[in-house]
Structures are given as C-alpha cells and as structure tokens.
Enzyme design. Structure first.
Site, PDB file in Angstrom:
ATOM      1  N   THR A  79       0.841  -1.284   0.009  1.00 49.77           N
ATOM      2  CA  THR A  79       0.043   0.036  -0.094  1.00 49.77           C
ATOM      3  C   THR A  79       0.942   1.396  -0.012  1.00 49.77           C
ATOM      4  O   THR A  79       0.559   2.123  -0.649  1.00 49.77           O
ATOM      5  CB  THR A  79      -0.944   0.055   1.203  1.00 49.77           C
ATOM      6  OG1 THR A  79      -1.768  -1.048   1.097  1.00 49.77           O
ATOM      7  CG2 THR A  79      -1.861   1.311   1.378  1.00 49.77           C
ATOM      8  N   THR A 154       2.231  -4.534   4.442  1.00 52.69           N
ATOM      9  CA  THR A 154       2.062  -4.509   5.752  1.00 52.69           C
ATOM     10  C   THR A 154       1.843  -6.142   6.280  1.00 52.69           C
ATOM     11  O   THR A 154       2.182  -6.564   7.376  1.00 52.69           O
ATOM     12  CB  THR A 154       1.175  -3.590   6.542  1.00 52.69           C
ATOM     13  OG1 THR A 154      -0.073  -3.983   5.928  1.00 52.69           O
ATOM     14  CG2 THR A 154       1.477  -2.237   6.212  1.00 52.69           C
ATOM     15  N   ASP A 155       1.135  -6.877   5.404  1.00 56.42           N
ATOM     16  CA  ASP A 155       0.678  -8.340   5.797  1.00 56.42           C
ATOM     17  C   ASP A 155       1.695  -9.004   6.170  1.00 56.42           C
ATOM     18  O   ASP A 155       1.912  -9.701   7.096  1.00 56.42           O
ATOM     19  CB  ASP A 155       0.121  -8.788   4.634  1.00 56.42           C
ATOM     20  CG  ASP A 155      -1.380  -8.239   4.334  1.00 56.42           C
ATOM     21  OD1 ASP A 155      -1.832  -7.241   5.049  1.00 56.42           O
ATOM     22  OD2 ASP A 155      -2.147  -8.632   3.659  1.00 56.42           O
ATOM     23  N   LYS A 231       1.662  -7.876  13.114  1.00 54.11           N
ATOM     24  CA  LYS A 231       0.584  -6.936  12.689  1.00 54.11           C
ATOM     25  C   LYS A 231      -0.803  -7.408  13.464  1.00 54.11           C
ATOM     26  O   LYS A 231      -0.931  -8.726  13.132  1.00 54.11           O
ATOM     27  CB  LYS A 231       0.293  -7.158  10.912  1.00 54.11           C
ATOM     28  CG  LYS A 231      -0.739  -6.134  10.850  1.00 54.11           C
ATOM     29  CD  LYS A 231      -0.745  -6.505   9.117  1.00 54.11           C
ATOM     30  CE  LYS A 231      -2.161  -5.664   8.553  1.00 54.11           C
ATOM     31  NZ  LYS A 231      -2.124  -5.431   7.114  1.00 54.11           N
TER      32      LYS A 231
HETATM   33  N1  GLU Z   1      -2.115  -6.770   1.242  1.00 53.45           N
HETATM   34  C1  GLU Z   1      -1.142  -6.119   0.735  1.00 53.45           C
HETATM   35  C2  GLU Z   1       0.362  -6.135   1.397  1.00 53.45           C
HETATM   36  O1  GLU Z   1       0.602  -6.433   2.546  1.00 53.45           O
HETATM   37  C3  GLU Z   1      -1.574  -4.400   1.225  1.00 53.45           C
HETATM   38  C4  GLU Z   1      -1.621  -4.279   2.325  1.00 53.45           C
HETATM   39  C5  GLU Z   1      -0.802  -3.210   2.834  1.00 53.45           C
HETATM   40  O2  GLU Z   1       0.224  -2.743   2.131  1.00 53.45           O
HETATM   41  O3  GLU Z   1      -0.766  -2.788   4.022  1.00 53.45           O
HETATM   42  O4  GLU Z   1       1.094  -5.742   0.574  1.00 53.45           O
END
Ligand code: GLU
Length: 407
Positions: A79, A154-155, A231
C-alpha cells in the site's frame, strides 16, 4: 499476475473490452473503459496487456545536500508504494527519489534520498527467495549509505523484517515501513510513517526495525524490533505492536524527536555481514482441538525437517500427537511456540508438556511463531540438524528476551 493499473484487452460476455484494471474490493474484475465508466466482470479471458503502466508526470530533480545523512529507500511494494488515481485508473509506484521527495518534501530537510524499486508486489506474494534477494540488496546499500529504508506491504512485513534480522548483521539502521491506508486517502499514514522511518534510518541504531504509527493519531511512531513485532489489526493505523518486548524507540511527529526505550545495538557496534542462506522446507502448524498429527507425517513425507508448532497455552498439543512427534523428532527439529503470543512457552508445568519434551520438542521460549519459523529456516540453511537443535534456543538479535515481563 497483478494487472492493477495496466491497460488490458479482455474477452467477456462475448465481446472485447479494453481498459485499465482497477483495484476491486468485491472480487469482480473491474475495468475502467475509455469512456470513463467502470465495468465489473465475474468471468473474463485476458487477451493481452496493451500497456504495462501509464506514463508518470514530471517530477522535479533533487540535489543532495552536503552534510546530511544519505539514505537508500528500497521499495518492494504494498500500500505504501501505491497511489491510485481513481479518475484515470492509473496506479503509480513511488520509486524514484524525485518522486518520493516531491510527494513527501519533508524528507529532504534532514536526509539525502536515493531510491531503488526492487519489487512492486503485495506482501502476501513475498517468498523466502525474495527475502534472500532483498538481503543482498540491503547488504550492498549498507556499504555506501548511512541507513536503509525498505517500503513493504504490511501483511507479511514482520516475516521479512525477521528474515533480514537474521541474514544481515548490520552496523547501521535497517528500517521497514508500510502503510495501512494508501497515500491518496485523507486518513493515509503513508507520509508520516515514511518520514519517521527515514528519521530512524539516520539514528544511532544498528539493528532492524519496523516503523509504523504508534497510535491512531498522527502524534508519534514506534520503532519496533524486527524480531519482536507483529501486525495485530487488519486496518488500524496502529496495527503493529511489539510483543514480549518494548518498542526500540518512539519518534514524535512532527518534531521527529527520538525517545529511546529498548535498543539492543547502537550504530557501528556490529560488523556488516551477510548470511542469506535459507532452507524453505520448514512448516508452521497451528494446533487446534481435533487436528490430526497426520499433518506432521504429511510434511515429513514431503521432505520437511523443520517444524514450528503454534501450540495452545504454555505450549501444548493433544497427547495423541506424542507418538508421531517422537518418530519425526528423530531426524527433524520441532519447536513449540504459543498461539497466546504473549508470554513464554513452558512445557514443564503440565504432564502434556513434559511428555512433549521427552518426545523431542524444543521450547521456543518467548519467540513469536513467525519469528521461530524464519529463524528455523535460516538455521537449517546454515547449520546441521544437531547444531540447529541447540542454536534455536540461542538469542541472536533480540528474538528471545531472557526475562518474561509484563510489557
Ligand atoms: N495486502 C497488501 C500487502 O501486504 C496490501 C496491504 C498493505 O500494504 O498494507 O502488501
């Protein structure tokens, strides 16, 4: 293949459509057509990608300023790297230094930025081989820069941060950063997280950190230790929490003052070193009532010799697993962690635990299950089975806290 932002031609409903692939939250495939309308398709056949990515706008060039620390930003996607223009459907990745600084000009006030796009992937698509490649890029960057920032989805950011913590011995900060809300949304945490991450990369620190919002307000970020963070919320901006440890530091925003809380290595305390070998055949298994121990046999038959069990409470699985564990432990490493996450595994309190220890299970102390998984992959990539059995309990980079405390 991630098609978002690409111009494609598809066949659907017996017709040909051309347009830009939009992010979709419904599971449908959504195209923005030339006339500006978005159309969703349940079924379609991709004919071709017409244009890989749309041209980006002009960005101003930036000069490096004498006397400021030099930071390398390595972008991997997620993101924080995406900015969706819902009018045109374009998705741009901020990967040139010029783009990043034109989006977040505050950065240029305290550091010089160079940037590299390594990947543009969502972090659920990260694989151990990506950790290895990233470790090599970080290692090279650390020879020339005062600190490195890695932008990441973040995942799975905490898996990658743990992998880099074991693979790269660093005299300088290696800072992971992500965003829960993309930079085109008013509530975005992207800019503040990135500013605090760059600040952390200039700081008196020699370890791997994860920098994210500490609260739901824009008041400060935490630097979490890369092997003690997780997370814990799907959408909150303060989703990342240190577990079984305090955060390394707190960075106030916008003053960028750093309050040190729990650091382990300062800048220049360690030599730069890379050890990026990894054994991928390690399984993380979450136990639940009724789960059959056949799951262990399955992995074992596929050649897996490393197992992390996410057990219940102090570190348990049902007693009917014990025979299988005993058999598999003969040529494998089996580490017990807890699905409680907080606290320490102790298999000496109840009978079940004592039987498990006798069967060959090794207590994972207060390590997070994900960290134990990555550590076991790294150990088995570099050491023999017998050495790994000993080293899994050794504290390398702060993944094990010697004392159990109420953090
Ligand atoms: N699910 C995606 C990832 O972890 C988008 C979520 C994000 O970046 O926070 O890359």
């Amino acid at each position: 293949m991630n098609l978002i932002g690409k111009k494609v031609r598809i066949r659907a409903k017996n017709r040909i459509f051309e347009g830009i692939v939009m992010p979709s939250f419904t599971g449908n495939f959504v195209l923005k057509l030339e006339n500006g309308y978005n159309v969703g398709f349940k079924e379609y056949e991709l004919i071709e990608v017409v244009e890989e990515s749309l041209p980006r706008g002009d960005v101003k060039r930036i000069e490096h300023k004498e006397g400021l620390p030099n930071i390398k930003i390595i972008s991997t996607g997620g993101t924080i790297a995406s900015k969706v223009d819902y009018r045109t459907g374009a998705v741009t990745s901020q990967f040139t230094a010029e783009e990043i600084v034109s989006e977040v000009p505050e950065l240029a006030e305290f550091c010089n930025i160079d940037a590299e796009l390594l990947y543009n992937i969502l972090s659920e698509n990260m694989k151990p081989e990506n950790w290895v490649e990233l470790a090599k890029h970080i290692y090279e960057a650390l020879k020339h820069y005062d600190g490195v920032v890695i932008t990441h989805g973040t995942d799975t950011m905490h898996y990658t941060a743990a992998a880099i913590s074991f693979m790269v011995s660093t005299p300088k900060p290696i800072i992971f950063v992500g965003a829960q809300r993309s930079s085109d949304r008013p509530s975005s945490d992207a800019a503040m997280n990135l500013i605090c991450a760059a600040k952390a990369a200039t700081a008196d620190l020699g370890e791997v950190g994860v920098v994210m919002h500490a609260t739901t307000s824009d008041d400060y970020c935490y630097i979490h230790r890369g092997v003690k963070v997780r997370k814990n919320h799907t959408s909150r901006r303060d989703a990342f929490q240190s577990i079984n440890a305090r955060p390394i530091a707190r960075i106030s925003y916008p003053s960028l003052e750093i309050e040190w809380l729990f650091w382990r290595f300062r800048r220049n305390e360690r030599e730069l070193n890379l050890n990026a070998k990894i054994e991928k055949k390690v399984a993380l298994i979450k136990f639940y009532p009724g789960l059959s121990s056949e799951i262990l046999d399955f992995y074992h038959s596929k050649g897996y010799r490393g197992f992390v069990i996410e057990g219940t409470g102090l570190g348990h699985v049902s007693t009917d697993w014990i025979e299988t564990i005993k058999k598999i432990a003969e040529d494998s490493v089996i580490v017990m962690t807890s699905q409680c996450l907080w606290g320490r595994v102790c298999d000496r309190v109840y009978d079940t635990g004592r039987y498990l220890l006798k069967a060959g299970v090794i207590e994972g102390e207060d390590m997070l299950p994900e960290v134990a998984l990555v550590k076991l992959m790294w150990l088995l990539g570099n050491y023999s089975l017998e050495e790994t059995k000993k080293l899994i309990k050794k504290n390398f980079v702060g993944e094990i806290e010697p004392r159990t405390d109420y953090w």
